[in-house]
Design a protein around this motif. Structure first.
Motif, PDB file in Angstrom:
ATOM      1  N   PHE A 106       0.698  -1.883 -10.885  1.00 24.95           N
ATOM      2  CA  PHE A 106       1.064  -0.623 -10.223  1.00 24.95           C
ATOM      3  C   PHE A 106      -0.014   0.418 -10.449  1.00 24.95           C
ATOM      4  CE2 PHE A 106       2.947   3.642 -10.749  1.00 24.95           C
ATOM      5  CZ  PHE A 106       3.423   3.838  -9.463  1.00 24.95           C
ATOM      6  N   THR A 107      -0.348   1.149  -9.409  1.00 29.13           N
ATOM      7  CA  THR A 107      -1.182   2.344  -9.531  1.00 29.13           C
ATOM      8  C   THR A 107      -0.428   3.486  -8.876  1.00 29.13           C
ATOM      9  OG1 THR A 107      -3.170   0.994  -9.315  1.00 29.13           O
ATOM     10  CG2 THR A 107      -3.438   3.358  -9.082  1.00 29.13           C
ATOM     11  N   GLY A 108      -0.212   4.553  -9.629  1.00 26.56           N
ATOM     12  CA  GLY A 108       0.507   5.683  -9.064  1.00 26.56           C
ATOM     13  C   GLY A 108       0.887   6.666 -10.147  1.00 26.56           C
ATOM     14  N   PRO A 126       0.842  -1.198   0.000  1.00 23.09           N
ATOM     15  CA  PRO A 126       0.000   0.000   0.000  1.00 23.09           C
ATOM     16  C   PRO A 126       0.875   1.244   0.000  1.00 23.09           C
ATOM     17  CG  PRO A 126       0.034  -0.977   2.200  1.00 23.09           C
ATOM     18  CD  PRO A 126       0.835  -1.885   1.298  1.00 23.09           C
ATOM     19  N   SER A 127       0.290   2.350  -0.389  1.00 23.28           N
ATOM     20  CA  SER A 127       1.020   3.614  -0.298  1.00 23.28           C
ATOM     21  C   SER A 127       1.400   3.875   1.153  1.00 23.28           C
ATOM     22  CB  SER A 127       0.145   4.751  -0.807  1.00 23.28           C
ATOM     23  OG  SER A 127       0.717   5.994  -0.426  1.00 23.28           O
ATOM     24  N   GLU A 128       2.536   4.510   1.354  1.00 24.90           N
ATOM     25  CA  GLU A 128       2.939   4.915   2.709  1.00 24.90           C
ATOM     26  C   GLU A 128       1.973   5.947   3.283  1.00 24.90           C
ATOM     27  OE1 GLU A 128       4.486   5.193  -0.144  1.00 24.90           O
ATOM     28  OE2 GLU A 128       5.877   6.885  -0.246  1.00 24.90           O
ATOM     29  N   GLY A 154       8.796  -0.713  -2.058  1.00 28.86           N
ATOM     30  CA  GLY A 154       8.297  -1.045  -3.401  1.00 28.86           C
ATOM     31  C   GLY A 154       9.437  -1.510  -4.287  1.00 28.86           C
ATOM     32  N   ALA A 155      10.566  -0.825  -4.187  1.00 28.90           N
ATOM     33  CA  ALA A 155      11.724  -1.216  -5.000  1.00 28.90           C
ATOM     34  C   ALA A 155      12.204  -2.616  -4.614  1.00 28.90           C
ATOM     35  CB  ALA A 155      12.844  -0.186  -4.826  1.00 28.90           C
ATOM     36  N   ALA A 156      12.131  -2.939  -3.319  1.00 25.24           N
ATOM     37  CA  ALA A 156      12.536  -4.285  -2.879  1.00 25.24           C
ATOM     38  C   ALA A 156      11.599  -5.340  -3.456  1.00 25.24           C
ATOM     39  CB  ALA A 156      12.556  -4.349  -1.351  1.00 25.24           C
ATOM     40  N   LEU A 157      10.334  -5.008  -3.583  1.00 26.62           N
ATOM     41  CA  LEU A 157       9.388  -5.952  -4.192  1.00 26.62           C
ATOM     42  C   LEU A 157       9.780  -6.228  -5.647  1.00 26.62           C
ATOM     43  CD1 LEU A 157       6.782  -7.588  -4.473  1.00 26.62           C
ATOM     44  CD2 LEU A 157       5.508  -5.449  -4.630  1.00 26.62           C
ATOM     45  N   LEU A 158      10.254  -5.193  -6.330  1.00 26.98           N
ATOM     46  CA  LEU A 158      10.639  -5.370  -7.733  1.00 26.98           C
ATOM     47  C   LEU A 158      11.818  -6.326  -7.888  1.00 26.98           C
ATOM     48  CD1 LEU A 158      10.431  -1.684  -9.035  1.00 26.98           C
ATOM     49  CD2 LEU A 158       8.636  -3.420  -9.000  1.00 26.98           C
ATOM     50  N   GLU A 159      12.575  -6.508  -6.813  1.00 30.98           N
ATOM     51  CA  GLU A 159      13.711  -7.435  -6.867  1.00 30.98           C
ATOM     52  C   GLU A 159      13.271  -8.887  -6.780  1.00 30.98           C
ATOM     53  OE1 GLU A 159      16.835  -6.375  -7.401  1.00 30.98           O
ATOM     54  OE2 GLU A 159      15.835  -4.436  -7.613  1.00 30.98           O
TER      55      GLU A 159
HETATM   56  P1  NAD Z   1       3.439   7.497  -6.408  1.00 32.56           P
HETATM   57  O1  NAD Z   1       3.939   7.121  -7.761  1.00 32.56           O
HETATM   58  O2  NAD Z   1       4.163   8.543  -5.654  1.00 32.56           O
HETATM   59  O3  NAD Z   1       3.416   6.213  -5.454  1.00 32.56           O
HETATM   60  C1  NAD Z   1       2.700   5.039  -5.814  1.00 32.56           C
HETATM   61  C2  NAD Z   1       3.328   3.850  -5.110  1.00 32.56           C
HETATM   62  O4  NAD Z   1       4.632   3.605  -5.628  1.00 32.56           O
HETATM   63  C3  NAD Z   1       3.471   4.021  -3.598  1.00 32.56           C
HETATM   64  O5  NAD Z   1       3.075   2.839  -2.964  1.00 32.56           O
HETATM   65  C4  NAD Z   1       4.962   4.273  -3.450  1.00 32.56           C
HETATM   66  O6  NAD Z   1       5.475   3.895  -2.192  1.00 32.56           O
HETATM   67  C5  NAD Z   1       5.537   3.402  -4.552  1.00 32.56           C
HETATM   68  N1  NAD Z   1       6.876   3.735  -5.004  1.00 32.56           N
HETATM   69  C6  NAD Z   1       7.486   4.956  -4.990  1.00 32.56           C
HETATM   70  N2  NAD Z   1       8.722   4.856  -5.515  1.00 32.56           N
HETATM   71  C7  NAD Z   1       8.906   3.558  -5.882  1.00 32.56           C
HETATM   72  C8  NAD Z   1       9.975   2.837  -6.513  1.00 32.56           C
HETATM   73  N3  NAD Z   1      11.111   3.424  -6.869  1.00 32.56           N
HETATM   74  N4  NAD Z   1       9.796   1.525  -6.758  1.00 32.56           N
HETATM   75  C9  NAD Z   1       8.651   0.910  -6.433  1.00 32.56           C
HETATM   76  N5  NAD Z   1       7.612   1.535  -5.828  1.00 32.56           N
HETATM   77  C10 NAD Z   1       7.730   2.850  -5.566  1.00 32.56           C
HETATM   78  O7  NAD Z   1       1.910   7.880  -6.616  1.00 32.56           O
HETATM   79  P2  NAD Z   1       0.835   8.343  -5.499  1.00 32.56           P
HETATM   80  O8  NAD Z   1       1.156   9.714  -5.043  1.00 32.56           O
HETATM   81  O9  NAD Z   1       0.667   7.290  -4.486  1.00 32.56           O
HETATM   82  O10 NAD Z   1      -0.507   8.358  -6.356  1.00 32.56           O
HETATM   83  C11 NAD Z   1      -0.921   9.459  -7.104  1.00 32.56           C
HETATM   84  C12 NAD Z   1      -0.834   9.156  -8.584  1.00 32.56           C
HETATM   85  O11 NAD Z   1      -1.525   7.950  -8.869  1.00 32.56           O
HETATM   86  C13 NAD Z   1      -1.487  10.213  -9.437  1.00 32.56           C
HETATM   87  O12 NAD Z   1      -0.680  10.471 -10.576  1.00 32.56           O
HETATM   88  C14 NAD Z   1      -2.802   9.561  -9.853  1.00 32.56           C
HETATM   89  O13 NAD Z   1      -3.329  10.054 -11.064  1.00 32.56           O
HETATM   90  C15 NAD Z   1      -2.379   8.141  -9.984  1.00 32.56           C
HETATM   91  N6  NAD Z   1      -3.541   7.236  -9.886  1.00 32.56           N
HETATM   92  C16 NAD Z   1      -3.937   6.581 -11.026  1.00 32.56           C
HETATM   93  C17 NAD Z   1      -5.053   5.757 -10.969  1.00 32.56           C
HETATM   94  C18 NAD Z   1      -5.526   5.036 -12.201  1.00 32.56           C
HETATM   95  O14 NAD Z   1      -6.394   4.184 -12.070  1.00 32.56           O
HETATM   96  N7  NAD Z   1      -5.038   5.333 -13.397  1.00 32.56           N
HETATM   97  C19 NAD Z   1      -5.734   5.584  -9.767  1.00 32.56           C
HETATM   98  C20 NAD Z   1      -5.291   6.255  -8.643  1.00 32.56           C
HETATM   99  C21 NAD Z   1      -4.184   7.075  -8.711  1.00 32.56           C
END
Ligand code: NAD
Length: 458
Positions: A205-207, A157-159, A192-197
């Motif tokens: 991924f959502t982010g 989950p997100s931090e 998250g990066a450790a999971l990628l290993e």
């Molecule tokens: P973020 O990219 O900052 O973080 C997302 C996740 O990635 C977190 O759990 C974080 O800990 C992890 N993470 C960060 N660096 C990492 C790395 N180097 N390796 C692996 N994991 C890593 O995004 P956020 O602030 O949590 O979310 C906001 C973004 O998500 C916005 O851009 C939003 O539009 C997008 N979003 C998209 C959808 C969709 O369905 N398309 C849904 C919700 C949010």
């Protein structure tokens, strides 16, 4: 073991600290998930469905406490937290109801002693790195169909939504999902990066776009299934034949709901010049009526900005828009703390040189752009590297369908916005991502099709 401190973005107070993972504990959880997955996949589908049905019962039973937890750690207004949890129930029902026909083995040919079948086997162990803005929605869009189809899940989950992630785990485990089949990885980016290993069979991924690119680069050579659900800069066009007030109220909600922190928030509005002034006036009036304040209050509409760093992005978009001639109608500044607050902000007289109209703002801020024709609106709406959603407001269905068909976006809206349905695929075009969740395709995404060629002897 190290700890992760959890803060309330609405007042800056530390809520608690929880035990965090590190590279070693992530590796242990991954190995356990790998060992536990075959037995989970071998269970009758009915048993896995029963687990998710009990999980649903737990969500219903604990709904108010879960909403409070989410509101405290993300700053989401409490009514919106309840809405998310209630909305989740329909998604769970969809997944429970559809998984059986979607993954049933299909005979596609049966003649002359030759039988051909497609079997849908689970991917195996999947990783899910998730966002904080709708932690129940985006988490369960992956977790639930992955578990139903027989996968083990490593969930990061997100931090900024860790307590919610731990609640998801508690309810799944209480519902009968084995501890090793669903494991939470607690921590920030390095976890998250450790999971990628780890050797996983799928990474969901959502982010943000920036993190999505890093993940794609890290796992690119490993040929695992990769899905990226990223950000957007979602446009809507308001035609010259609309009820300006009704459209303004609907779109203000689409832009500002969840304090503008939705992947499918309306981020750009194009308004035909004939209705522009009436629309703008109604929009500004609606936004001025939104109450910002304690997210625990029932009448709060604008909550906290979850990540303090986003305040700098919003400031930068405002400063850039002002410098380039945009007209500010309300907001345009932070609200006093403690905590992270931003006033709902409306600009007109904007153009595509401005960051406000090009890059995801992810906050309660919007640019309203006057256009003189449908063609101009379509051209500007498609002038983006993103492509999550796009909408058109007009009473004329044919006109809407003609315009929508020209837009590069994964979801198209007529007279609505900021909407997600479990029955429809959720996907982005362009830099909004690859792959999809939801719909029957979003169940199949957690399986791989295997071909059977069965020839009777003789
Ligand atoms: P973020 O990219 O900052 O973080 C997302 C996740 O990635 C977190 O759990 C974080 O800990 C992890 N993470 C960060 N660096 C990492 C790395 N180097 N390796 C692996 N994991 C890593 O995004 P956020 O602030 O949590 O979310 C906001 C973004 O998500 C916005 O851009 C939003 O539009 C997008 N979003 C998209 C959808 C969709 O369905 N398309 C849904 C919700 C949010």
């Amino acid at each position: 073991m190290s700890t992760l401190a959890i803060y309330n973005p609405a007042d800056g107070e530390r809520i608690t600290a929880v035990a965090a993972d590190d590279a070693a504990s992530v590796a242990v959880k991954a190995a356990r998930a790998r060992a536990a997955q075959p037995a989970w996949a071998a269970r009758p589908l009915l048993e896995r469905k029963d687990c998710i049905a009990r999980f649903r019962e737990g969500v219903v039973r604990d709904l108010e406490a879960l909403a409070v937890t989410m509101t405290r750690e993300t700053g989401k207004p409490i009514r919106m937290s309840r809405n998310e949890l209630n909305g989740l129930l329909g998604r769970l029902d969809f997944f429970i109801g559809m998984v059986e026909p979607v993954i049933a083995t299909e005979t596609v040919y049966d003649e002359g002693g030759m039988n051909e079948r497609i079997e849908h086997v689970p991917l195996g162990v999947v990783g899910n790195i998730s966002a904080w803005n709708y932690p129940w929605f985006v988490g369960c869009n992956v977790i639930v169909p992955a578990l139903l189809t027989g996968n083990a899940v490593l969930y990061k989950p997100s931090e900024y939504a860790t307590l919610t992630g731990l609640e998801i785990a508690r309810l799944l485990h209480e519902a009968g999902v084995p501890q090793d089949v669903f494991a939470v990885l607690v921590g920030a980016g390095p976890v998250g990066a450790a999971l990628l290993e780890q050797k996983v069979d799928g990474l969901f991924f959502t982010g943000s776009y920036a993190t999505g690119v890093r993940i794609a680069q890290t796992v690119g050579s490993r040929f695992m299934k990769l899905q990226l659900e990223l950000g957007g800069k979602d446009p809507t066009y308001v035609c010259d034949d609309v009820d300006a007030k009704g459209a303004a109220e609907s779109l203000a909600d689409g832009a500002m709901y969840n304090t503008g922190q939705s992947c499918c928030s309306v981020e750009r509005i194009y308004v035909h010049e004939k209705v522009h002034d009436a629309f703008l006036a109604a929009f500004v009036e609606t936004v001025k009526g939104y109450k910002a304040g304690d997210p625990m209050s029932e009448d709060t509409y604008i909550g906290a900005i979850t990540r303090s760093q986003q305040l700098d992005v919003l400031d930068a978009h405002v400063a850039d828009a002002k410098a380039k001639g945009a007209v500010l109608h309300t907001g345009g500044h932070r609200l006093p703390g403690p905590g992270n607050w931003y006033a709902p902000t409306v600009f007109s007289n904007v153009n595509h040189d401005m960051e406000l109209m090009r890059e995801e703002s992810f906050g309660p801020i919007i640019g309203i752009h006057k256009v003189s024709s449908d063609e101009e609106a379509v051209r500007l709406m498609n002038d983006t590297r993103y492509g999550l959603t796009a909408g058109v407001y007009t009473p004329d269905r044919d006109r809407a369908q003609r315009l929508l068909a020209q837009l590069n976006a994964g979801s198209l809206y007529w007279n609505c916005c900021d909407r997600v349905s479990p029955r429809l695929p959720w996907s982005g075009f362009g830099d909004s991502g690859i792959g999809l969740t939801l719909s029957t395709y979003g169940i199949q995404a957690f399986t791989r099709p295997r071909a059977w060629h069965l020839k009777a002897a003789g």
